[in-house]
Design an enzyme around this catalytic site. Structure first.
Site, mmCIF file in Angstrom:
data_model
loop_
_atom_site.group_PDB
_atom_site.id
_atom_site.type_symbol
_atom_site.label_atom_id
_atom_site.label_comp_id
_atom_site.label_asym_id
_atom_site.label_seq_id
_atom_site.Cartn_x
_atom_site.Cartn_y
_atom_site.Cartn_z
ATOM 1 N N HIS A 80 -22.441 27.263 6.667
ATOM 2 C CA HIS A 80 -21.385 27.757 7.558
ATOM 3 C C HIS A 80 -21.350 26.920 8.826
ATOM 4 C CE1 HIS A 80 -20.446 32.085 6.038
ATOM 5 N NE2 HIS A 80 -20.548 31.228 5.057
ATOM 6 N N TYR A 101 -18.938 39.094 13.966
ATOM 7 C CA TYR A 101 -19.731 40.006 14.790
ATOM 8 C C TYR A 101 -18.743 40.739 15.700
ATOM 9 C CZ TYR A 101 -24.138 37.616 13.546
ATOM 10 O OH TYR A 101 -25.225 37.095 12.886
ATOM 11 N N LYS A 119 -32.572 36.505 12.960
ATOM 12 C CA LYS A 119 -33.724 35.640 13.242
ATOM 13 C C LYS A 119 -35.004 36.017 12.498
ATOM 14 C CE LYS A 119 -31.777 32.720 15.896
ATOM 15 N NZ LYS A 119 -31.167 31.679 15.082
ATOM 16 N N PRO A 137 -31.769 42.743 14.076
ATOM 17 C CA PRO A 137 -31.137 41.798 13.150
ATOM 18 C C PRO A 137 -29.903 41.077 13.697
ATOM 19 C CG PRO A 137 -30.588 44.047 12.544
ATOM 20 C CD PRO A 137 -31.573 44.148 13.659
ATOM 21 N N TYR A 194 -28.306 30.168 17.768
ATOM 22 C CA TYR A 194 -27.954 30.709 16.448
ATOM 23 C C TYR A 194 -28.366 29.756 15.331
ATOM 24 C CZ TYR A 194 -25.551 33.692 13.127
ATOM 25 O OH TYR A 194 -25.294 34.544 12.081
HETATM 26 C C1 PHB Z 1 -26.792 39.726 6.582
HETATM 27 O O1 PHB Z 1 -26.019 39.044 5.913
HETATM 28 O O2 PHB Z 1 -27.457 40.628 6.059
HETATM 29 C C2 PHB Z 1 -26.902 39.488 8.048
HETATM 30 C C3 PHB Z 1 -26.244 38.414 8.590
HETATM 31 C C4 PHB Z 1 -26.310 38.184 9.945
HETATM 32 C C5 PHB Z 1 -27.041 39.021 10.743
HETATM 33 C C6 PHB Z 1 -27.737 40.083 10.191
HETATM 34 C C7 PHB Z 1 -27.664 40.324 8.839
HETATM 35 O O3 PHB Z 1 -27.083 38.782 12.081
#
Ligand code: PHB
Ligand code: APR
Length: 388
Positions: free
Chosen positions: A72, A200, A296, A292, A383
């Site tokens: 990505h 997000y 990380k 989460p 990130y």
């Molecule tokens: C996930 O795909 O489970 C996932 C992706 C990004 C995050 C947390 C979980 O920040």
């Protein structure tokens, strides 16, 4: 039994360390409390930093990730009905790889099996002895009989609830913690992802995240109160709530379907210092937990393993600097990832006791990010992952 490095925990940290060391001719035994099926049924995050991607390749387990994972170039940040994209490649020259942790673990098990790696599953009552001496050993029970492994070093890769951290005396160990007043309700569905990239979403109803595993497997999350139960959330209720929290155009595109997994996880920041006591080294969730929000968890486990692996290889070549400085070097990176995960969590979630002033601060930070290349670069470099 005797081995060079006894590894406690057969999650991604323990397996990756075992695989890397084996390729350098260093002998390991992995002791895992659960069955392999149980370990492989855990659904966890799905974004790999580029450093983790390269480490998995170095371990010889990158083939399926490279074939089936999705690099990505950026991510989308939304607030109510507006938003903007952060271009990782433009800002940092790096990508991330979307590839599930469950798949990483499966690939690691397969690679360990191919090399006849020793993984003892359903090992009960694992106990560490003499970690502060020159001759440590580990005992455990399997199928009713007691076993003992003598070793040079012990790697504590047994997650947050493991025995390794608890073996370090309270007079040595310091713990730092923040527990957040909400959880994440996650849903996995065999539906196409709503977008090519992750979304997000900050929202006055609470945070939401749109993620994915592949072209027909989506992972979505909703911020929920800590006392909510999975049973309180029908699939219909989940989808309806998600549609309210993400931008309208995404809500219109969203393909819904039955869940194949649904669970609630609490959010916590936690660090234990030091990460080494004598011949015991902690790595991964055994030493630290991140919420989460920045994806990380696995990535920090990978960077710990990188430092520990290199330190152990150097030790067997006659140089102890790497293991002497392991805790310091690992923690320096851990704290930076902790900071990032905490700041993403603080920016994007609705806090139950938040004052109107704090809400405005979040909105202002979001606006600043939306309009500032410098701020976007700072987010992007964290990130995609700080250097090892
Ligand atoms: C996930 O795909 O489970 C996932 C992706 C990004 C995050 C947390 C979980 O920040
Ligand atoms: N004896 C043996 N094994 C144990 C013990 C014990 N006493 N206690 C725990 N374990 C095992 C667990 O069953 C688990 O399989 O240790 C393993 C630890 O694995 P993880 O919890 O996956 O931790 P880690 O390998 O550090 O991976 C970090 O996992 O939890 C996520 O967010 C985290 O993505 C990150 C990654």
């Amino acid at each position: 039994m005797r081995t060079q490095v006894a590894i406690i925990g057969g999650g991604p940290a323990g397996l990756l360390l075992s695989q890397l060391l084996h390729r350098k001719g260093i002998d390991t035994v992995v002791l895992e409390r659960r069955s392999r099926d149980y370990v492989l049924s855990r659904i966890r995050a799905g974004v790999l930093e580029w450093g983790a991607v390269e480490l998995l390749r170095e371990a010889g387990v990158g083939a399926r990730m490279d074939a089936e994972g999705f690099p990505h170039d950026g991510t989308y940040l939304a607030s109510e009905n507006r938003g903007f994209r952060i271009d990782f490649v433009e800002r940092t020259g790096k990508q991330v790889m979307v590839y599930g942790q469950t798949e990483v673990t499966r690939d690691l098990y397969e690679a360990r099996d191919k090399m006849d790696g020793q993984i003892i599953d359903e090992a009960e009552g694992v106990t560490i002895h003499g970690a502060d001496t020159d001759a440590p050993h580990v005992t455990y029970t399997k199928d009713g009989s007691e076993h003992r492994i003598d070793c040079d070093f012990i790697a504590g890769c047994d997650g947050f609830h493991g025995v390794s951290r608890k073996t370090i005396p309270g007079t040595v160990l310091r713990e730092f913690e923040r527990v957040y007043p909400f959880g994440w309700l996650g849903l996995l569905s065999e539906t196409p992802p709503v977008d090519d990239e992750l979304i997000y979403a900050q929202h006055s109803r609470g945070f939401a995240l749109c993620s994915m595993r592949n072209a027909n497997l989506s992972r979505y999350y909703l911020q929920v109160p800590l006392d909510d139960k999975v049973e309180d959330w029908s699939d219909d209720a989940f989808w309806a709530e998600l549609k309210q929290r993400i931008p309208e155009d995404a809500a219109q595109r969203l393909v819904t379907g039955p869940s194949i997994e649904k669970s609630i996880a609490p959010l916590r920041s936690f660090v234990a210092e030091p990460m080494r006591w004598g011949r015991l080294f902690l790595a991964g969730d055994a030493a630290h937990i991140v919420p989460p929000t920045g994806a990380k968890g696995l990535n920090l486990a990978a960077s710990d393993v990188h430092y520990l692996y290199n330190g152990l290889v150097q030790h067997y070549e006659g140089d102890d600097e790497g293991i002497e400085t392991y805790s310091e070097r690992a923690l320096a990176r851990v704290w930076k990832s902790e900071r990032f995960s905490w700041s993403m969590t603080t920016l994007l979630h609705l806090f139950p006791d938040q004052s109107p002033f704090e809400r405005r601060m979040q909105e202002a930070e979001f606006d600043y990010l939306a309009g500032s290349e410098a701020a976007q670069t700072a987010l992007a470099e964290n990130y995609v992952g700080l250097p090892y």
